[in-house]
Design a protein around this motif. Structure first.
Motif, short mmCIF file in Angstrom:
data_model
loop_
_atom_site.label_atom_id
_atom_site.label_comp_id
_atom_site.label_asym_id
_atom_site.label_seq_id
_atom_site.Cartn_x
_atom_site.Cartn_y
_atom_site.Cartn_z
N UNK A 66 -1.52 13.46 3.20
CA UNK A 66 -2.61 13.11 2.28
C UNK A 66 -3.30 11.83 2.73
N UNK A 67 -2.52 10.85 3.22
CA UNK A 67 -3.12 9.61 3.71
C UNK A 67 -4.01 9.86 4.91
N UNK A 68 -3.57 10.73 5.82
CA UNK A 68 -4.41 11.06 6.97
C UNK A 68 -5.69 11.76 6.54
N UNK A 69 -5.59 12.59 5.50
CA UNK A 69 -6.80 13.26 4.98
C UNK A 69 -7.77 12.25 4.37
N UNK A 70 -7.24 11.23 3.70
CA UNK A 70 -8.10 10.20 3.12
C UNK A 70 -8.80 9.39 4.22
N UNK A 71 -8.10 9.14 5.33
CA UNK A 71 -8.73 8.43 6.45
C UNK A 71 -9.84 9.28 7.06
N UNK A 72 -9.57 10.57 7.24
CA UNK A 72 -10.57 11.45 7.85
C UNK A 72 -11.79 11.62 6.97
N UNK A 73 -11.62 11.54 5.65
CA UNK A 73 -12.75 11.72 4.74
C UNK A 73 -13.51 10.43 4.47
N UNK A 74 -13.04 9.30 5.00
CA UNK A 74 -13.75 8.03 4.80
C UNK A 74 -13.35 7.30 3.54
N UNK A 75 -12.34 7.78 2.83
CA UNK A 75 -11.88 7.09 1.62
C UNK A 75 -10.85 6.00 1.91
N UNK A 76 -10.31 5.98 3.12
CA UNK A 76 -9.23 5.05 3.43
C UNK A 76 -9.41 4.53 4.86
N UNK A 77 -9.17 3.24 5.04
CA UNK A 77 -9.18 2.61 6.36
C UNK A 77 -7.84 1.92 6.55
N UNK A 78 -7.20 2.21 7.68
CA UNK A 78 -5.92 1.59 7.98
C UNK A 78 -6.12 0.61 9.13
N UNK A 79 -5.68 -0.64 8.92
CA UNK A 79 -5.84 -1.70 9.91
C UNK A 79 -4.45 -2.24 10.25
N UNK A 80 -4.04 -2.06 11.50
CA UNK A 80 -2.81 -2.64 12.00
C UNK A 80 -3.17 -3.86 12.84
N UNK A 81 -2.58 -5.00 12.51
CA UNK A 81 -2.98 -6.24 13.20
C UNK A 81 -1.75 -7.07 13.52
N UNK A 82 -1.86 -7.84 14.58
CA UNK A 82 -0.78 -8.70 15.05
C UNK A 82 -1.27 -10.15 15.04
N UNK A 83 -0.49 -11.06 14.43
CA UNK A 83 -0.89 -12.46 14.40
C UNK A 83 -0.37 -13.18 15.64
N UNK A 84 -0.66 -14.47 15.70
CA UNK A 84 -0.28 -15.23 16.88
C UNK A 84 1.23 -15.40 17.02
N UNK A 85 1.97 -15.20 15.94
CA UNK A 85 3.41 -15.30 16.01
C UNK A 85 4.08 -14.01 16.46
N UNK A 86 3.30 -12.98 16.77
CA UNK A 86 3.86 -11.70 17.21
C UNK A 86 4.25 -10.78 16.07
N UNK A 87 3.91 -11.12 14.83
CA UNK A 87 4.28 -10.29 13.67
C UNK A 87 3.17 -9.28 13.40
N UNK A 88 3.58 -8.02 13.25
CA UNK A 88 2.64 -6.95 12.96
C UNK A 88 2.64 -6.66 11.46
#
Length: 334
Positions: A60-82
């Motif tokens: 369901x989450x993948x369907x929300x991303x494909x339909x434009x209702x959800x954006x998933x952002x994976x990010x890494x800070x300078x300390x190496x934490x994701x």
């Protein structure tokens, strides 16, 4: 992962399902939109609460991303934490809104954005800041049923369980234990953080002492892995993970707990009994000779006779001063 509303507007109550979404995806999006900004969520926890398979919610989450209702952002800070942030939109987002989402993570070292307009496999470079893009040194292959952790990190956490406990666990490990490890990693902890949590709780909760008498090893393993009850996501068993100082929220909750317990004890005990002071005992009467004997128990007969003579002389002198017959004062009642 944390959930954010992509827009500041209030979401109106809907009478029907959003176009293009099935019932599970529509319900999941409503859950995201109703959560406070920055609230930590996991799809595994939502699936357990609703009695649905975790794979169904991930689809369901993948369907929300494909339909434009959800954006998933994976990010890494300078300390190496994701970390992973989700941005939910009641209606499909625009290209300008996607750029605004990316701009919110301009300080990230590495960022990957998954949306209807971008491909999840292509990392998006951060904003210009004079820092070269640092790619991970090893591939981050994610399991199918969890997007936030790697299989290697889950294995590292499970390997940190004490040997006395793993000897009691069935093989292969139950899914509930693996899900607990994945949820703990998804909440923003590293494998190193969770290994320290497992070891600390193993001794602090007394499991190391009573390992031979553990009746529910699966429950103990989950208790060692799962997040604490503090609403602060950066609190680790009463200590700030970043500052190392005692958590103020935990201290406040502890004080409230003690006050509530004290109030319950007072209510169950009833009104306090009235306090009455004990009467002061009146000493029995004693003669002058008794006083002499009490002061000096070794007083001999001669000393007693001298005291008696002195008392008699005093009585005679007082009788003469009052013009009373001497024998009337010396007579003792029969």
């Amino acid at each position: 992962m944390r959930i954010f509303r992509g827009r500041d507007e209030r979401v109106a109550q809907r009478a029907g399902r959003r176009p293009g979404l099935d019932a599970v995806a529509d319900s999941l999006l409503s859950t995201f939109l109703e959560a406070p900004d920055g609230h930590p969520v996991t799809l595994a926890a939502i699936a357990e609460e609703r009695g649905l398979p975790a794979r169904r919610l991930h689809a369901a989450a993948r369907a929300l991303i494909a339909s434009g209702h959800l954006v998933r952002v994976k990010h890494e800070n300078r300390g190496g934490r994701w970390a992973t942030d989700l941005f939910a939109f009641d209606t499909p987002l625009t290209a300008e809104e996607l750029e605004a989402v990316q701009a919110r993570h301009s300080d990230a070292v590495t960022i990957t954005v998954e949306s209807a307009q971008t491909s999840g496999a292509q990392p998006t470079p951060p904003a210009e800041r004079g820092t070269a893009l640092r790619r991970p040194t090893e591939p981050r292959v994610l399991p199918e049923d969890i997007e936030l952790v790697t299989a290697a990190s889950v294995r590292a956490v499970l390997d940190s369980l004490p040997g006395q406990l793993t000897a009691l666990l069935p093989s292969p490990l139950p899914t509930a234990i693996q899900s607990a490890a994945e949820a703990a990693l998804a909440a923003g902890r590293t494998p190193k953080d969770l290994c320290a949590r497992v070891l600390r709780r193993w001794w602090a909760h007394g499991y190391a002492v009573k390992a031979a008498s553990i009746q529910s090893p699966v429950g103990v393993a989950i208790a060692l892995l799962r997040p604490g009850s503090c609403p602060d996501p950066r609190c680790e068993d009463g200590v700030g993970l970043d500052s190392g100082a005692p958590c103020p929220r935990c201290a406040e909750r502890s004080e409230d707990h003690h006050r509530a317990k004290a109030a319950e004890r007072r209510a169950s005990a009833g009104p306090a009994p009235e306090h009455h002071d004990a009467p002061t005992p009146t000493p029995p009467p004693y003669s002058s000779l008794d006083l002499v004997a009490a002061v000096d128990p070794d007083t001999n007969a001669t000393g007693v006779a001298r005291v008696r003579a002195a008392l008699s002389a005093a009585k005679d002198a007082r009788s003469r001063s009052l013009n009373l017959p001497i024998n009337s004062m010396s007579r003792r009642p029969s």
